[in-house]
Write a protein that holds these residues in place. Sequence first.
Motif, PDB file in Angstrom:
ATOM      1  N   ASN A 481      40.484  40.302  37.138  1.00 48.20           N
ATOM      2  CA  ASN A 481      39.486  40.187  38.307  1.00 48.20           C
ATOM      3  C   ASN A 481      39.811  40.871  39.537  1.00 48.20           C
ATOM      4  N   ILE A 482      41.039  40.894  39.643  1.00 52.64           N
ATOM      5  CA  ILE A 482      41.576  41.582  40.970  1.00 52.64           C
ATOM      6  C   ILE A 482      41.060  43.281  40.708  1.00 52.64           C
ATOM      7  N   LEU A 483      41.395  43.767  39.509  1.00 45.42           N
ATOM      8  CA  LEU A 483      40.943  45.301  39.271  1.00 45.42           C
ATOM      9  C   LEU A 483      39.334  45.309  39.470  1.00 45.42           C
ATOM     10  N   GLU A 484      38.850  44.324  39.137  1.00 42.06           N
ATOM     11  CA  GLU A 484      37.149  44.644  39.181  1.00 42.06           C
ATOM     12  C   GLU A 484      36.959  44.621  40.912  1.00 42.06           C
ATOM     13  N   ILE A 485      37.624  43.965  41.325  1.00 41.42           N
ATOM     14  CA  ILE A 485      37.379  43.864  43.038  1.00 41.42           C
ATOM     15  C   ILE A 485      37.538  45.307  43.532  1.00 41.42           C
ATOM     16  N   ILE A 486      38.865  45.712  43.041  1.00 39.75           N
ATOM     17  CA  ILE A 486      39.218  47.147  43.397  1.00 39.75           C
ATOM     18  C   ILE A 486      38.071  48.288  43.129  1.00 39.75           C
ATOM     19  N   ASN A 487      37.833  48.058  41.930  1.00 40.65           N
ATOM     20  CA  ASN A 487      36.737  49.097  41.371  1.00 40.65           C
ATOM     21  C   ASN A 487      35.558  48.875  42.083  1.00 40.65           C
ATOM     22  N   HIS A 488      35.035  47.831  42.350  1.00 42.87           N
ATOM     23  CA  HIS A 488      33.792  47.645  43.303  1.00 42.87           C
ATOM     24  C   HIS A 488      34.181  48.234  44.820  1.00 42.87           C
ATOM     25  N   LEU A 489      35.240  47.959  45.378  1.00 35.61           N
ATOM     26  CA  LEU A 489      35.648  48.574  46.715  1.00 35.61           C
ATOM     27  C   LEU A 489      35.741  49.803  46.743  1.00 35.61           C
ATOM     28  N   SER A 490      36.230  50.381  45.518  1.00 32.74           N
ATOM     29  CA  SER A 490      36.362  52.060  45.194  1.00 32.74           C
ATOM     30  C   SER A 490      35.028  52.754  45.522  1.00 32.74           C
ATOM     31  N   ASN A 491      33.751  52.031  44.962  1.00 30.44           N
ATOM     32  CA  ASN A 491      32.600  52.797  45.147  1.00 30.44           C
ATOM     33  C   ASN A 491      32.250  53.070  46.794  1.00 30.44           C
ATOM     34  N   LYS A 492      32.877  52.108  47.485  1.00 32.48           N
ATOM     35  CA  LYS A 492      32.560  52.505  49.206  1.00 32.48           C
ATOM     36  C   LYS A 492      33.658  53.292  49.714  1.00 32.48           C
ATOM     37  N   LEU A 493      34.934  52.848  49.359  1.00 33.78           N
ATOM     38  CA  LEU A 493      36.129  53.546  50.125  1.00 33.78           C
ATOM     39  C   LEU A 493      36.989  54.462  49.313  1.00 33.78           C
ATOM     40  N   ASP A 494      37.461  55.333  49.858  1.00 35.25           N
ATOM     41  CA  ASP A 494      38.412  56.248  49.169  1.00 35.25           C
ATOM     42  C   ASP A 494      39.688  55.590  48.830  1.00 35.25           C
ATOM     43  N   THR A 495      40.236  55.284  50.122  1.00 35.25           N
ATOM     44  CA  THR A 495      41.589  54.280  50.070  1.00 35.25           C
ATOM     45  C   THR A 495      41.189  52.875  50.368  1.00 35.25           C
ATOM     46  N   ILE A 496      41.671  52.085  49.911  1.00 41.04           N
ATOM     47  CA  ILE A 496      41.264  50.524  49.909  1.00 41.04           C
ATOM     48  C   ILE A 496      42.378  49.793  50.901  1.00 41.04           C
ATOM     49  N   PRO A 497      42.160  49.119  52.060  1.00 41.53           N
ATOM     50  CA  PRO A 497      43.249  48.406  52.373  1.00 41.53           C
ATOM     51  C   PRO A 497      43.374  47.128  51.822  1.00 41.53           C
ATOM     52  N   ILE A 498      44.590  46.731  51.764  1.00 41.16           N
ATOM     53  CA  ILE A 498      45.076  45.608  50.837  1.00 41.16           C
ATOM     54  C   ILE A 498      44.453  44.570  51.639  1.00 41.16           C
ATOM     55  N   GLU A 499      44.611  44.593  52.928  1.00 43.18           N
ATOM     56  CA  GLU A 499      43.744  43.467  53.640  1.00 43.18           C
ATOM     57  C   GLU A 499      42.340  43.042  53.377  1.00 43.18           C
ATOM     58  N   ASN A 500      41.755  43.986  52.958  1.00 43.84           N
ATOM     59  CA  ASN A 500      40.443  43.964  52.488  1.00 43.84           C
ATOM     60  C   ASN A 500      40.221  43.111  51.123  1.00 43.84           C
ATOM     61  N   ILE A 501      41.183  43.299  50.226  1.00 39.96           N
ATOM     62  CA  ILE A 501      41.212  42.787  49.081  1.00 39.96           C
ATOM     63  C   ILE A 501      41.809  41.312  49.189  1.00 39.96           C
ATOM     64  N   LEU A 502      42.742  41.010  50.058  1.00 37.37           N
ATOM     65  CA  LEU A 502      43.269  39.648  50.601  1.00 37.37           C
ATOM     66  C   LEU A 502      42.020  38.732  50.819  1.00 37.37           C
ATOM     67  N   GLN A 503      41.246  39.635  52.150  1.00 41.01           N
ATOM     68  CA  GLN A 503      40.131  38.772  52.510  1.00 41.01           C
ATOM     69  C   GLN A 503      39.024  38.171  51.769  1.00 41.01           C
ATOM     70  N   THR A 504      39.009  39.022  50.554  1.00 36.43           N
ATOM     71  CA  THR A 504      37.963  38.668  49.539  1.00 36.43           C
ATOM     72  C   THR A 504      38.306  37.447  48.551  1.00 36.43           C
ATOM     73  N   THR A 505      39.673  37.680  48.426  1.00 44.03           N
ATOM     74  CA  THR A 505      40.494  36.881  47.318  1.00 44.03           C
ATOM     75  C   THR A 505      40.674  35.348  47.886  1.00 44.03           C
ATOM     76  N   GLN A 506      40.922  35.385  49.421  1.00 45.72           N
ATOM     77  CA  GLN A 506      41.039  34.309  50.041  1.00 45.72           C
ATOM     78  C   GLN A 506      39.750  33.507  50.210  1.00 45.72           C
ATOM     79  N   LYS A 507      38.655  33.925  50.229  1.00 43.13           N
ATOM     80  CA  LYS A 507      37.380  33.343  50.080  1.00 43.13           C
ATOM     81  C   LYS A 507      37.215  32.482  48.859  1.00 43.13           C
TER      82      LYS A 507
END
Length: 539
Positions: A481-507
């Motif tokens: 599931n974490i990989l799916e989130i990263i794949n989704h964010l990769s469509n919008k961002l070249d490099t993904i801030p870990i903070e963005n992943i944490l904000q999504t998973t915290q919700k």
Amino acid sequence: MNELDNLKEAFGKKKKEIVIYTSLHINEENKTIAEQVYDGKESKFCIYASNQEETITYSDEINEGVIYKPHFGEEIRKKAILLPTKPEEYGTDEELDKEIKDFINEWLDVPPDVLQFAVWNIKRSWVYERFHTLNYLRALGDTGQGKSRFLDTLGYIHYKPIATSGASTAAPVFRIIDKWHGTLIMDEADFQKSDEAQDIIKIINQGYEKGRYVMRCDKEKKNRVNFFDPFCPKILATRKAFEDKAVESRCITQVMVGTYRRDINWNLNDRFWEQTQTLRNKLLMWRFRNYFKIDPDKKIDLDLDELEPRVQQIVASFISLFGDNEKQLQQFKKFILNYQGELIEERRDSFAGMVVNGIHKLIEIGKEDISAKDIIEEEQITNKKGHLISSRGLSSTLKSLGFGKTKQKRSDGNNKRCIPLNPKHLIHLFKRYAYDVTVVTVVTEQRKIKEEAVQGESGGNRMHRYNRYTDTHNSKDITKNILEIINHLSNKLDTIPIENILQTTQKAHIPNEKVEEAIEYLKREGLIYEPRCGFLKKL
């Protein structure tokens, strides 16, 4: 036929000499530069040539079919414009930089990063014609905090400084810039609303980019249109920010807060004027030697892809000055990132920033249909009397933020006019104001679920897609599931801030330690890597 040929043809019929008065003549073909110098008694051209070896000669005129002569006028005698007296040897670039810094430190108290940027800005002014765009240096602060000293110390070693103030009318400012093409130094540039003030603002606003001429009708010959070129370096001092946001965004600002240093002389004595004259002479020699070496199109990778377009313009006009100096490149990178951070902070504190914050909050709590009234209530935007403003009060701001025409929708049992929420536009907007963009993903997912439900698709399967973000902590395969989130964010961002992943998973109430374990596993498996601290990228 070029402009020079046209002049020759026009004047040739009358068999008159063509005389052009100028402070500068550059022959691109022969690689020569003629600069006007003034020794306190007379003006002449100092001509620099470097085809084979470096030569310097002096002349009262230059004859190339058209005769070029130095300018004259009381502005020279009264020192309203300050010219070099002659070119002087400066040694190496490092030695010149140190001499400039020592001079600034002697007369002005500024932080080290501002000191370094001032050196870059000074040197760039001496070759500014090589660039397409320029930012402005601005001192901001209350009375008695050092704004005038900032202008004097930095301004008088810029290229051909022209001292003026906000009390000047527009007409002479237009003409003095067009005549000398030097650095405009303007104190008290806080303009009251008037036609004259608007004209001065146009000079500042239009003068940042080459080729943006200001047109004025000739007062004597009504059918003649005069074109004034406001493109030149500018140093300004104001007590408050410009209301014109375009002008404000073009200023690199130093907030002046006074000084506790006791070693700074309160008055500009003879030593100050001697030092500025010597530095102008040395910078003239630096200009001669570097003018044709400057490549404004030189590409240097600073890994600054996240910079805004206007900040990118600033980068382009500086890095060619020190592109081969790794230490200065890193100093500049740090400075420019801090500058962009300050821009974003100012933007977030603005009225438009308040509106964007309201939209972000509403999307974050899952609201899809958002009206102007919703934003006003969320942010508690009030008028001078303390009452909530009307929805119309946001119309122009929403339009300036790029939102299209509102649409009538049925939401929560009520009809209301909602702003269109385009995911791509929202991501761009939230990036610009430094808000988490992953909230757009949640809204997009919710919208897809609703659309699929309307089409009669199975709610159970579709809700499982949404649960990837909301109930992942119950899944046996968190890593997937974490990989799916990263794949989704990769469509919008070249490099993904870990903070963005944490904000999504915290919700979705996923423990941070589980997320970190999943990220480490994906790194070991070679699916992702960490290009720099705090950021991830897919392989």
